[in-house]
Motif scaffolding. Structure first.
Motif, mmCIF file in Angstrom:
data_model
loop_
_atom_site.group_PDB
_atom_site.id
_atom_site.type_symbol
_atom_site.label_atom_id
_atom_site.label_comp_id
_atom_site.label_asym_id
_atom_site.label_seq_id
_atom_site.Cartn_x
_atom_site.Cartn_y
_atom_site.Cartn_z
ATOM 1 N N ALA A 2 0.836 -1.206 0.000
ATOM 2 C CA ALA A 2 0.000 0.000 0.000
ATOM 3 C C ALA A 2 0.864 1.247 0.000
ATOM 4 N N TYR A 46 1.298 4.338 -2.821
ATOM 5 C CA TYR A 46 0.725 5.595 -2.356
ATOM 6 C C TYR A 46 1.260 6.769 -3.172
ATOM 7 N N GLY A 89 -9.322 0.282 -0.859
ATOM 8 C CA GLY A 89 -8.323 0.387 -1.921
ATOM 9 C C GLY A 89 -7.014 -0.205 -1.449
ATOM 10 N N ASN A 90 -5.930 0.414 -1.824
ATOM 11 C CA ASN A 90 -4.621 -0.083 -1.399
ATOM 12 C C ASN A 90 -4.534 -0.199 0.118
ATOM 13 N N LEU A 91 -4.806 0.929 0.747
ATOM 14 C CA LEU A 91 -4.667 0.970 2.200
ATOM 15 C C LEU A 91 -5.744 0.148 2.892
ATOM 16 N N ASP A 142 -17.343 0.083 0.452
ATOM 17 C CA ASP A 142 -16.707 0.851 -0.615
ATOM 18 C C ASP A 142 -17.781 1.315 -1.597
ATOM 19 N N ALA A 143 -17.559 2.456 -2.199
ATOM 20 C CA ALA A 143 -18.532 3.008 -3.135
ATOM 21 C C ALA A 143 -18.412 2.402 -4.522
ATOM 22 N N ALA A 202 -10.571 5.208 4.816
ATOM 23 C CA ALA A 202 -9.403 4.966 3.960
ATOM 24 C C ALA A 202 -9.774 5.270 2.507
ATOM 25 N N THR A 203 -10.551 6.312 2.345
ATOM 26 C CA THR A 203 -10.948 6.742 0.998
ATOM 27 C C THR A 203 -10.048 7.900 0.551
HETATM 28 N N1 LIG Z 1 -1.847 3.806 0.257
HETATM 29 C C1 LIG Z 1 -1.197 4.247 1.341
HETATM 30 O O1 LIG Z 1 -0.192 3.711 1.745
HETATM 31 C C2 LIG Z 1 -1.672 5.456 2.054
HETATM 32 C C3 LIG Z 1 -0.879 5.964 3.039
HETATM 33 C C4 LIG Z 1 -1.302 7.071 3.749
HETATM 34 C C5 LIG Z 1 -2.501 7.637 3.435
HETATM 35 N N2 LIG Z 1 -3.259 7.155 2.460
HETATM 36 C C6 LIG Z 1 -4.539 7.758 2.195
HETATM 37 O O2 LIG Z 1 -5.522 6.774 2.374
HETATM 38 C C7 LIG Z 1 -6.546 6.964 1.452
HETATM 39 C C8 LIG Z 1 -6.712 5.717 0.625
HETATM 40 O O3 LIG Z 1 -5.524 5.425 -0.044
HETATM 41 P P1 LIG Z 1 -5.474 4.247 -1.086
HETATM 42 O O4 LIG Z 1 -4.090 4.194 -1.604
HETATM 43 O O5 LIG Z 1 -6.038 3.031 -0.478
HETATM 44 O O6 LIG Z 1 -6.448 4.794 -2.246
HETATM 45 P P2 LIG Z 1 -7.273 3.916 -3.289
HETATM 46 O O7 LIG Z 1 -7.656 4.837 -4.376
HETATM 47 O O8 LIG Z 1 -6.497 2.700 -3.619
HETATM 48 O O9 LIG Z 1 -8.561 3.457 -2.513
HETATM 49 C C9 LIG Z 1 -9.619 4.317 -2.235
HETATM 50 C C10 LIG Z 1 -10.895 3.495 -2.153
HETATM 51 O O10 LIG Z 1 -11.943 4.310 -1.653
HETATM 52 C C11 LIG Z 1 -13.118 4.054 -2.412
HETATM 53 N N3 LIG Z 1 -13.975 5.238 -2.347
HETATM 54 C C12 LIG Z 1 -13.854 6.381 -3.032
HETATM 55 N N4 LIG Z 1 -14.844 7.237 -2.704
HETATM 56 C C13 LIG Z 1 -15.598 6.610 -1.796
HETATM 57 C C14 LIG Z 1 -16.756 6.983 -1.073
HETATM 58 N N5 LIG Z 1 -17.321 8.176 -1.211
HETATM 59 N N6 LIG Z 1 -17.279 6.089 -0.219
HETATM 60 C C15 LIG Z 1 -16.715 4.891 -0.070
HETATM 61 N N7 LIG Z 1 -15.605 4.487 -0.700
HETATM 62 C C16 LIG Z 1 -15.069 5.335 -1.576
HETATM 63 C C17 LIG Z 1 -12.628 3.780 -3.788
HETATM 64 O O11 LIG Z 1 -13.574 2.992 -4.493
HETATM 65 C C18 LIG Z 1 -11.345 2.997 -3.513
HETATM 66 O O12 LIG Z 1 -11.590 1.615 -3.434
HETATM 67 C C19 LIG Z 1 -6.160 8.163 0.616
HETATM 68 O O13 LIG Z 1 -6.767 9.302 1.156
HETATM 69 C C20 LIG Z 1 -4.690 8.251 0.787
HETATM 70 O O14 LIG Z 1 -4.233 9.574 0.681
HETATM 71 C C21 LIG Z 1 -2.860 6.039 1.755
#
Ligand SMILES: NC(=O)c1ccc[n+]([C@@H]2O[C@H](COP(=O)([O-])OP(=O)(O)OC[C@H]3O[C@@H](n4cnc5c(N)ncnc54)[C@H](O)[C@@H]3O)[C@@H](O)[C@H]2O)c1
Ligand SMILES: NC(=O)c1ccc[n+]([C@@H]2O[C@H](COP(=O)([O-])OP(=O)(O)OC[C@H]3O[C@@H](n4cnc5c(N)ncnc54)[C@H](O)[C@@H]3O)[C@@H](O)[C@H]2O)c1
Lengths: 248, 248
Positions: A120, A124, B115-117, B139-140, B175-176
């Motif tokens: 993840a 990111y 998602g990823n996180l 998830d949406a 985690a969106t």
């Molecule tokens: N990936 C990381 O390591 C990491 C680290 C720190 C912070 N973050 C933060 O965490 C959040 C998620 O990161 P990610 O990499 O998993 O992103 P991602 O895009 O892989 O996942 C986001 C998920 O949220 C869902 N989503 C979007 N809008 C939505 C809504 N209104 N209701 C419900 N679900 C919804 C999407 O369908 C998607 O599956 C982001 O804000 C990112 O900045 C991520």
DNA sequence: CTCATTTTGTTCTCACGTTCACAAACTCCT
DNA sequence: AGGAGTTTGTGAACGTGAGAACAAAATGAG
């Protein structure tokens, strides 16, 4: 409940507390302020994208979720970049904060432990957009070596020293199991890494001069649980207490 | 540098600061202490597994990475569970801290944004072992609905209200993407969630009575960068300063 | 039983962080 | 030009947190 949001994760580990007053003078920014500067930076970034050219301390404070007096005092540590009666130039202030933090140029980062969390993190996008560049992914598991994650190959953990030397990495991220974290930290420090972000739930011990920050999901949840418990004796857990005749 | 590791992420968001002294009296635990209790809990857990029956404040302090005087003062807020001249009974103290935090029983948790996180969080075993139980993944994105992640099906975000009502969820994890975070938080609050752990880089605004803690990777890295920059003017970034031709 | 030893629980002091409140500095309007 | 209105930057008051130091309580030896 409503308390001042401070980045908080909490201060940096270690720091003999010795030379608090022993700095060059005038150029010492309180730790609490340093933790909030990135929040201001993000708010300014959003304003820029929104086309905002100027903002008052009050507006920025609202966007950052802090008290406006605190915001002004924080900014005053950097210098006088505002104009009385007018406010701050968004782009100028953004640059000054970025320069103070040191994110006007990219920092090379390595991630060790490419499991669930490591994947993840590698994917990111927030890294790149905030002044950080992942230059290597390392893992001890041979089965992962060579596999591409987020466009980078997973490399053997023993490449650590080479990567640090060749890329001048100063910041290392630990995403291994807790048991391996101290060993990984030791190797990182020996290789020249001087800043560590630790996601493993373990207390790292590092020599003076090395900064460690930790991100601990369990701790955050437990803090929430503590306050939740105090709100009212509705454990909200087992359906029993509710089913017995109550709608939260 | 070596400072006291405080869990830090920082205090709880919001809280009119009003009733600081207005509690029942004697039963108010400082926020800084609350943030350290989970660390002590983890250290005690490790001692138990190691077979340790009794420990002194000094031993526990070392294991938790804090000052022993601070540890004793922290524990004194819970009561007098130690024995002078002897120390603390590890299992007894562990139970008392767990009870104070409220993790003697499981808390139901939901994760929004798989998602990823979100995937990593869902697969995180540390939830279950620390008094938390993930009861739903939301998830949406319709493409994800029904897919199994960590043994749970991803459900439509619109199931939120049903899940909260049926499971008595009090803690929600966001985690969106940042843009969706405030909307998700609003929906959570409306559904009855009163504690939120936010991983999205956005400032959430919630009504009084709702606790929000944030975990922000970028902020942590930027704080490290600030200190790194101060250590010495070795940006360590672009290979140009070192070579101009090097294997990343 | 008495005394030395150990270790907790608490008090005291100091440093740090937050917030208020206001003078200084700037703009704009007349 | 002058005065009213804004908004910054900062001095001062207040509250919280950290650490040193010590008295109180328990154990164990003689
Ligand atoms: N990936 C990381 O390591 C990491 C680290 C720190 C912070 N973050 C933060 O965490 C959040 C998620 O990161 P990610 O990499 O998993 O992103 P991602 O895009 O892989 O996942 C986001 C998920 O949220 C869902 N989503 C979007 N809008 C939505 C809504 N209104 N209701 C419900 N679900 C919804 C999407 O369908 C998607 O599956 C982001 O804000 C990112 O900045 C991520
Ligand atoms: N998954 C999460 O959402 C989450 C959340 C918070 C904290 N954490 C913590 O983050 C850490 C990683 O979690 P995860 O779920 O990704 O675990 P994981 O088991 O999926 O991944 C750990 C990875 O580290 C590698 N590894 C093990 N020992 C190593 C060593 N000595 N050197 C280099 N690499 C090594 C393993 O090969 C594996 O790929 C754990 O400490 C966990 O407690 C995870």
């Amino acid at each position: 409940m409503n308390a001042p949001t401070s980045a908080e994760g909490g201060p940096i580990e270690s720091t003999p507390v010795g030379d608090v007053t022993a700095r060059v003078a005038g150029r010492e920014i309180p730790e609490a302020t340093v933790a909030r500067l990135p929040v201001y930076l993000r708010a300014l970034h959003a304003m820029l994208e929104h086309g905002t050219v100027t903002c008052s301390s009050e507006e920025l404070a609202v966007a950052a979720g802090v008290n406006s007096a605190k915001l002004r005092k924080d900014l005053s540590y950097l210098g006088s970049y505002g104009t009385r009666g007018v406010g701050y130039d968004v782009d100028y202030l953004r640059y000054q904060i970025a320069r103070e933090i040191g994110v006007t140029q990219d920092w090379a980062v390595i991630i060790v432990g490419i499991g669930n969390l490591g994947h993840a993190l590698a994917n990111y996008s927030g890294f790149r957009t905030r002044g950080f560049r992942v230059v290597a992914l390392l893992d001890a598991d041979p089965a992962l070596h060579g596999r591409q994650v987020a466009g980078l190959p997973v490399r053997p953990f023993d490449d650590l020293e080479t990567v640090v030397r060749d890329s001048g990495v100063a910041i290392g991220v630990i995403a291994t199991p807790a048991l391996a974290a101290q060993d990984v930290a030791d190797r990182m420090v020996a290789a020249g890494v001087t800043s560590i972000l630790n996601f493993a739930p373990s207390v790292l011990s590092v020599p003076a001069g090395v900064d460690v920050r930790k991100v601990d999901l369990s701790i955050e949840l437990q803090i929430l649980a503590y306050h939740e418990q105090r709100k009212g004796p509705q454990p909200a857990d087992d359906a029993a207490s509710r089913l017995a005749g109550e709608a939260s």
